[in-house]
Motif scaffolding. Sequence first.
Motif, PDB file in Angstrom:
ATOM      1  N   PRO A 303       1.643   5.102   7.141  1.00  0.00           N
ATOM      2  CA  PRO A 303       1.298   3.749   6.681  1.00  0.00           C
ATOM      3  C   PRO A 303       2.138   3.261   5.518  1.00  0.00           C
ATOM      4  N   TYR A 304       2.711   4.149   4.746  1.00  0.00           N
ATOM      5  CA  TYR A 304       3.467   3.731   3.558  1.00  0.00           C
ATOM      6  C   TYR A 304       4.671   2.878   3.948  1.00  0.00           C
ATOM      7  N   ARG A 305       5.360   3.233   5.025  1.00  0.00           N
ATOM      8  CA  ARG A 305       6.529   2.459   5.446  1.00  0.00           C
ATOM      9  C   ARG A 305       6.112   1.076   5.952  1.00  0.00           C
ATOM     10  N   PHE A 306       5.030   1.008   6.702  1.00  0.00           N
ATOM     11  CA  PHE A 306       4.558  -0.291   7.168  1.00  0.00           C
ATOM     12  C   PHE A 306       4.108  -1.158   5.988  1.00  0.00           C
ATOM     13  N   LEU A 307       3.530  -0.546   4.976  1.00  0.00           N
ATOM     14  CA  LEU A 307       3.049  -1.303   3.831  1.00  0.00           C
ATOM     15  C   LEU A 307       4.188  -1.981   3.097  1.00  0.00           C
ATOM     16  N   ARG A 308       5.265  -1.295   2.894  1.00  0.00           N
ATOM     17  CA  ARG A 308       6.413  -1.895   2.215  1.00  0.00           C
ATOM     18  C   ARG A 308       7.035  -3.000   3.062  1.00  0.00           C
ATOM     19  N   ARG A 309       7.046  -2.815   4.360  1.00  0.00           N
ATOM     20  CA  ARG A 309       7.608  -3.838   5.248  1.00  0.00           C
ATOM     21  C   ARG A 309       6.766  -5.104   5.230  1.00  0.00           C
ATOM     22  N   TYR A 310       5.460  -4.954   5.339  1.00  0.00           N
ATOM     23  CA  TYR A 310       4.590  -6.125   5.395  1.00  0.00           C
ATOM     24  C   TYR A 310       4.510  -6.830   4.039  1.00  0.00           C
ATOM     25  N   ALA A 311       4.611  -6.079   2.947  1.00  0.00           N
ATOM     26  CA  ALA A 311       4.614  -6.717   1.628  1.00  0.00           C
ATOM     27  C   ALA A 311       5.860  -7.570   1.427  1.00  0.00           C
ATOM     28  N   LYS A 312       6.950  -7.182   2.078  1.00  0.00           N
ATOM     29  CA  LYS A 312       8.169  -7.978   1.986  1.00  0.00           C
ATOM     30  C   LYS A 312       8.019  -9.315   2.707  1.00  0.00           C
ATOM     31  N   CYS A 313       7.149  -9.365   3.713  1.00  0.00           N
ATOM     32  CA  CYS A 313       6.969 -10.600   4.477  1.00  0.00           C
ATOM     33  C   CYS A 313       6.440 -11.737   3.599  1.00  0.00           C
ATOM     34  N   VAL A 314       5.629 -11.407   2.607  1.00  0.00           N
ATOM     35  CA  VAL A 314       5.019 -12.432   1.756  1.00  0.00           C
ATOM     36  C   VAL A 314       5.601 -12.409   0.350  1.00  0.00           C
ATOM     37  N   ASN A 315       6.710 -11.666   0.171  1.00  0.00           N
ATOM     38  CA  ASN A 315       7.352 -11.561  -1.145  1.00  0.00           C
ATOM     39  C   ASN A 315       6.345 -11.146  -2.222  1.00  0.00           C
ATOM     40  N   ALA A 316       5.549 -10.139  -1.884  1.00  0.00           N
ATOM     41  CA  ALA A 316       4.533  -9.656  -2.824  1.00  0.00           C
ATOM     42  C   ALA A 316       5.198  -9.014  -4.028  1.00  0.00           C
ATOM     43  N   GLY A 317       4.631  -9.243  -5.194  1.00  0.00           N
ATOM     44  CA  GLY A 317       5.148  -8.625  -6.411  1.00  0.00           C
ATOM     45  C   GLY A 317       4.864  -7.131  -6.450  1.00  0.00           C
ATOM     46  N   MET A 318       5.501  -6.473  -7.406  1.00  0.00           N
ATOM     47  CA  MET A 318       5.333  -5.033  -7.511  1.00  0.00           C
ATOM     48  C   MET A 318       3.905  -4.656  -7.876  1.00  0.00           C
ATOM     49  N   ASP A 319       3.221  -5.494  -8.645  1.00  0.00           N
ATOM     50  CA  ASP A 319       1.840  -5.187  -8.986  1.00  0.00           C
ATOM     51  C   ASP A 319       0.927  -5.291  -7.773  1.00  0.00           C
ATOM     52  N   THR A 320       1.171  -6.278  -6.911  1.00  0.00           N
ATOM     53  CA  THR A 320       0.374  -6.410  -5.693  1.00  0.00           C
ATOM     54  C   THR A 320       0.655  -5.258  -4.727  1.00  0.00           C
ATOM     55  N   LEU A 321       1.927  -4.894  -4.586  1.00  0.00           N
ATOM     56  CA  LEU A 321       2.272  -3.766  -3.719  1.00  0.00           C
ATOM     57  C   LEU A 321       1.677  -2.466  -4.243  1.00  0.00           C
ATOM     58  N   THR A 322       1.687  -2.281  -5.569  1.00  0.00           N
ATOM     59  CA  THR A 322       1.115  -1.061  -6.145  1.00  0.00           C
ATOM     60  C   THR A 322      -0.389  -1.004  -5.934  1.00  0.00           C
ATOM     61  N   LEU A 323      -1.061  -2.135  -6.007  1.00  0.00           N
ATOM     62  CA  LEU A 323      -2.501  -2.162  -5.743  1.00  0.00           C
ATOM     63  C   LEU A 323      -2.786  -1.779  -4.291  1.00  0.00           C
ATOM     64  N   ALA A 324      -1.990  -2.289  -3.358  1.00  0.00           N
ATOM     65  CA  ALA A 324      -2.163  -1.909  -1.960  1.00  0.00           C
ATOM     66  C   ALA A 324      -1.850  -0.433  -1.745  1.00  0.00           C
ATOM     67  N   ARG A 325      -0.873   0.096  -2.467  1.00  0.00           N
ATOM     68  CA  ARG A 325      -0.565   1.520  -2.372  1.00  0.00           C
ATOM     69  C   ARG A 325      -1.715   2.370  -2.903  1.00  0.00           C
ATOM     70  N   TYR A 326      -2.389   1.892  -3.924  1.00  0.00           N
ATOM     71  CA  TYR A 326      -3.545   2.614  -4.460  1.00  0.00           C
ATOM     72  C   TYR A 326      -4.660   2.692  -3.420  1.00  0.00           C
ATOM     73  N   TYR A 327      -4.941   1.575  -2.760  1.00  0.00           N
ATOM     74  CA  TYR A 327      -5.953   1.585  -1.700  1.00  0.00           C
ATOM     75  C   TYR A 327      -5.540   2.523  -0.566  1.00  0.00           C
ATOM     76  N   CYS A 328      -4.274   2.488  -0.222  1.00  0.00           N
ATOM     77  CA  CYS A 328      -3.787   3.302   0.893  1.00  0.00           C
ATOM     78  C   CYS A 328      -3.835   4.794   0.560  1.00  0.00           C
ATOM     79  N   GLU A 329      -3.505   5.133  -0.677  1.00  0.00           N
ATOM     80  CA  GLU A 329      -3.523   6.547  -1.066  1.00  0.00           C
ATOM     81  C   GLU A 329      -4.940   7.071  -1.212  1.00  0.00           C
ATOM     82  N   MET A 330      -5.860   6.223  -1.614  1.00  0.00           N
ATOM     83  CA  MET A 330      -7.261   6.625  -1.659  1.00  0.00           C
ATOM     84  C   MET A 330      -7.808   6.868  -0.252  1.00  0.00           C
ATOM     85  N   SER A 331      -7.297   6.123   0.709  1.00  0.00           N
ATOM     86  CA  SER A 331      -7.783   6.286   2.081  1.00  0.00           C
ATOM     87  C   SER A 331      -7.365   7.608   2.706  1.00  0.00           C
TER      88      SER A 331
END
Length: 428
Positions: A303-331
Amino acid sequence: MPFTRGKKPALPAGSKIPKLNATTSENQDEGPQVKRSSSPPHGAPKKRTAFIDITNAHKVQISLPGRKKEAGKKQVKKTSAPSVSAKNNANLTKSLSVSSDGTPDEKEKTDSEEGNEEAVQKDVAAPVEGLVAAVPPAAREVPAHLQKQPIPEEFDIDSENSEDCYMCPEYAKEIFDYLKQREEKFVLCNYMPQQPSLNPEMRAILIDWLVEVQENFELYHETLYLAVKMADHYLSKTPVHRELLQLVGSTAMLIASKFEERSPPCVDDFLYICDDAYKREEIISMEASILQALSFDINIPIPYRFLRRYAKCVNAGMDTLTLARYYCEMSLMEMELVSERGSLLASACLLMALVTKDLGGWRPILQFHSGYQTSDLAPVVRKLYEMLLAPPDDKLRAVRSKYSHKVFFEVASLPLVNVDILDNALSQ
């Protein structure tokens, strides 16, 4: 031992020392190279004489402008019969040497030469024309499944990297579509009923420890996700005793490091972090067992590779991407989310991060690149919300403490979004 100066070394009976000719030298600038007169025994490999010119420098002839060839020296011509390609080159040179204004060097072709040229051209062109004629017109067209599908301009996120060859902008979309197709091969289920001596709490403790290993060794996040995936696939196929669970996790991290890292840790490093609970032979044997259980196919979509790809689609900032990574790593520690596909899990984590940051919901560009609608993400998002809403376990601190650091924008300390706001985003 070195020989004593002034004394000849003693040789066994019957041995001979090869004599060198004092009048010749192996490093002469002109003339042929000197070869050893002694022939090798029958069946022995041919030896190469040392200190000779093993390059082709002595065969290269450099002609400098302004210098005339010395008289008396003649170039050596090859005596081998010219091939068809050589004849073609010679005929082409002759045809090009003829000028339009009729210079004195102009040469006329004889009828026999013209006949030879036409014969050679027919011999070369006939097979090619036959192959083209043999292929039907329908087969010359590119099949529909091999044609590159056009991407709408409003959904194009790769053209901006057209000058960066490392981003592979020409076929980045196809790469992630292929990874999404490969997910069907690695779908997992709840395998804990097949493990008599394990439970979900033990698995969560193991993954929490792997997060610490990833931090201490400063490994890539891809290495952590791949190690968890390989451990889950191995446990779904092989019953493991609880005493060997740490061995499975550390060996999976070793294999993932070899696959992802530039400088992976060695076996002794993993033996050290296990506090020498296992031997070197055991971790090597477990490595072979995991690879055989996975049929040596360890390129598992994470999922980590898909997360970085999809975050690029909306030009998400590093703080938003890091928050999504936190949710993903907790899962990773939740047994209920093991059966979810990596692309679906990454999409759900990103949607939660966007709603938490008040950046909108699931946009059409995300739906185009991920292939998921908001209704597909709603069940996974609710599982993630329940996981984060539960009180923290004192035994599982690695992920929360990791993302409480300033380097990760302290996203672990952010409050959860209101459930009503989340339901409103999921209903759209």
